[in-house]
Write an enzyme that holds these catalytic residues in place. Structure first.
Site, PDB file in Angstrom:
ATOM      1  CG  ASN A  26      50.250  35.100  39.488  1.00 21.42           C
ATOM      2  OD1 ASN A  26      51.343  34.528  39.417  1.00 21.42           O
ATOM      3  ND2 ASN A  26      49.116  34.487  39.182  1.00 21.42           N
ATOM      4  CD1 TRP A  27      55.227  39.530  38.030  1.00 26.20           C
ATOM      5  CD2 TRP A  27      57.381  38.926  38.023  1.00 26.20           C
ATOM      6  NE1 TRP A  27      55.967  40.635  38.356  1.00 26.20           N
ATOM      7  CE2 TRP A  27      57.289  40.301  38.360  1.00 26.20           C
ATOM      8  CE3 TRP A  27      58.639  38.325  37.965  1.00 26.20           C
ATOM      9  CZ2 TRP A  27      58.425  41.081  38.626  1.00 26.20           C
ATOM     10  CZ3 TRP A  27      59.765  39.092  38.237  1.00 26.20           C
ATOM     11  CH2 TRP A  27      59.656  40.452  38.557  1.00 26.20           C
ATOM     12  CE  LYS A  28      48.221  34.958  35.729  1.00 27.47           C
ATOM     13  NZ  LYS A  28      46.965  34.954  34.976  1.00 27.47           N
TER      14      LYS A  28
ATOM     15  CG  HIS B 259      45.914  31.472  39.691  1.00 29.90           C
ATOM     16  ND1 HIS B 259      45.493  31.258  38.398  1.00 29.90           N
ATOM     17  CD2 HIS B 259      46.015  32.818  39.828  1.00 29.90           C
ATOM     18  CE1 HIS B 259      45.356  32.425  37.788  1.00 29.90           C
ATOM     19  NE2 HIS B 259      45.666  33.383  38.629  1.00 29.90           N
TER      20      HIS B 259
ATOM     21  CD  GLU C 219      46.463  31.421  34.803  1.00 30.76           C
ATOM     22  OE1 GLU C 219      46.036  32.434  34.215  1.00 30.76           O
ATOM     23  OE2 GLU C 219      47.575  31.386  35.365  1.00 30.76           O
TER      24      GLU C 219
ATOM     25  CD  GLU D  76      43.195  36.096  40.396  1.00 37.97           C
ATOM     26  OE1 GLU D  76      43.857  37.049  39.997  1.00 37.97           O
ATOM     27  OE2 GLU D  76      43.533  34.921  40.218  1.00 37.97           O
TER      28      GLU D  76
ATOM     29  N   GLY E  58      42.988  37.715  32.415  1.00 38.28           N
ATOM     30  CA  GLY E  58      43.695  37.794  31.140  1.00 38.28           C
ATOM     31  C   GLY E  58      42.812  38.073  29.944  1.00 38.28           C
TER      32      GLY E  58
ATOM     33  CB  SER F 174      41.349  42.378  33.411  1.00 37.34           C
ATOM     34  OG  SER F 174      41.453  41.237  32.581  1.00 37.34           O
TER      35      SER F 174
END
Length: 250
Positions: free
Chosen positions: A9-11, A94, A96, A166, A172, A212
């Site tokens: 997942n490159w965000k 997600h 976020e 997650e 992160g 992570s």
């Protein structure tokens, strides 16, 4: 035996030229893996990524989509739009997205149904906060999220849904759930699916761990009984690091 599925997942990272360079370096390194490899890239990189993975074993996913087919939703992208350019996977819900953009269990459920209507494969994220973990509510929170996310889906659709567990406190932060804790949480998710949809369905569902994930812990995590690969954030932006994660079993 469930296949390991490892998704990056490159965000909000990587420009098109960086995407092309990454794929050129990365694809030869993972061409012999038995694991499913997915890159979930920003919208502006999707077209370039799709062109450059042709002839490789790398699949491309988007990081979000709207549940409506079209309409006055400025800045949004529909499932039909993603499908039209050849996208195969899409991340839904997600943490976020839930935290910053008001995603709810209801919108997650709508998006999953829309994804299936458009033959996209959803990667559905669930996870608890640090406060919820410390209050011993992990299992309650994540199984409720899964139940609400999958509501109204057929057994066949549930089998094709990838779930990414997650823990929010691990994303992160450099903190990772122990392999045993991650496996126990994923077992709880699988048990909930079995309770609602039956053992046969639950045994087929791919459930990843995210939070992570690094080359130093991937093997220990992915070799646990119920962990079927990972949804990888920061480490998926580095060719050598992500290659080691994908090839954890070599």
């Amino acid at each position: 035996m469930r296949r390991k599925v490892i998704a990056g997942n490159w965000k909000m990272n990587m420009l098109p030229n960086e995407t092309i360079e990454f794929i050129e370096k990365f694809s030869p390194l993972v061409k012999d893996t038995e694991n499913e490899v997915i890159l979930c890239v920003p919208y502006t990189d999707l077209f370039y990524a799709l062109l450059n993975v042709q002839g490789t074993n790398i699949k491309i996913g988007a990081q979000n989509m709207h549940y409506e087919e079209k309409g006055a939703y400025t800045g949004e992208v529909s499932a039909k739009m993603l499908k039209s350019i050849g996208v195969e996977y899409v991340i839904i819900g997600h943490s976020e997205r839930r935290q910053y953009f008001n995603e709810t269990d209801e919108t997650v459920n709508k998006k999953i149904k829309t994804a299936f209507e458009n033959e996209l494969k959803p990667i559905v994220c669930v996870g608890e906060t640090l406060e919820e973990k410390e209050a011993n509510k992990t299992e309650k929170i994540i199984t409720e999220q899964v139940e609400l996310a999958l509501e109204g889906l057929s057994n066949e659709q549930v089998e094709k849904t990838i779930i990414a567990y997650e823990p929010i406190w691990a994303i992160g932060t450099g903190k990772t759930a122990t392999a045993e804790d991650a496996n126990n949480s994923i077992k709880a998710i699988r048990n909930k699916i079995a309770e609602i949809y039956g053992e046969n369905v639950a045994e087929k569902v791919i459930i990843q761990y995210g939070g992570s994930v690094k080359s130093s812990n991937a093997k220990e995590l992915f070799e646990m009984s119920d962990i079927d690969g990972g949804l990888v954030g920061g480490a998926s932006l580095k060719v050598e690091e992500f290659e080691k994660i994908v090839n954890f079993n070599k």
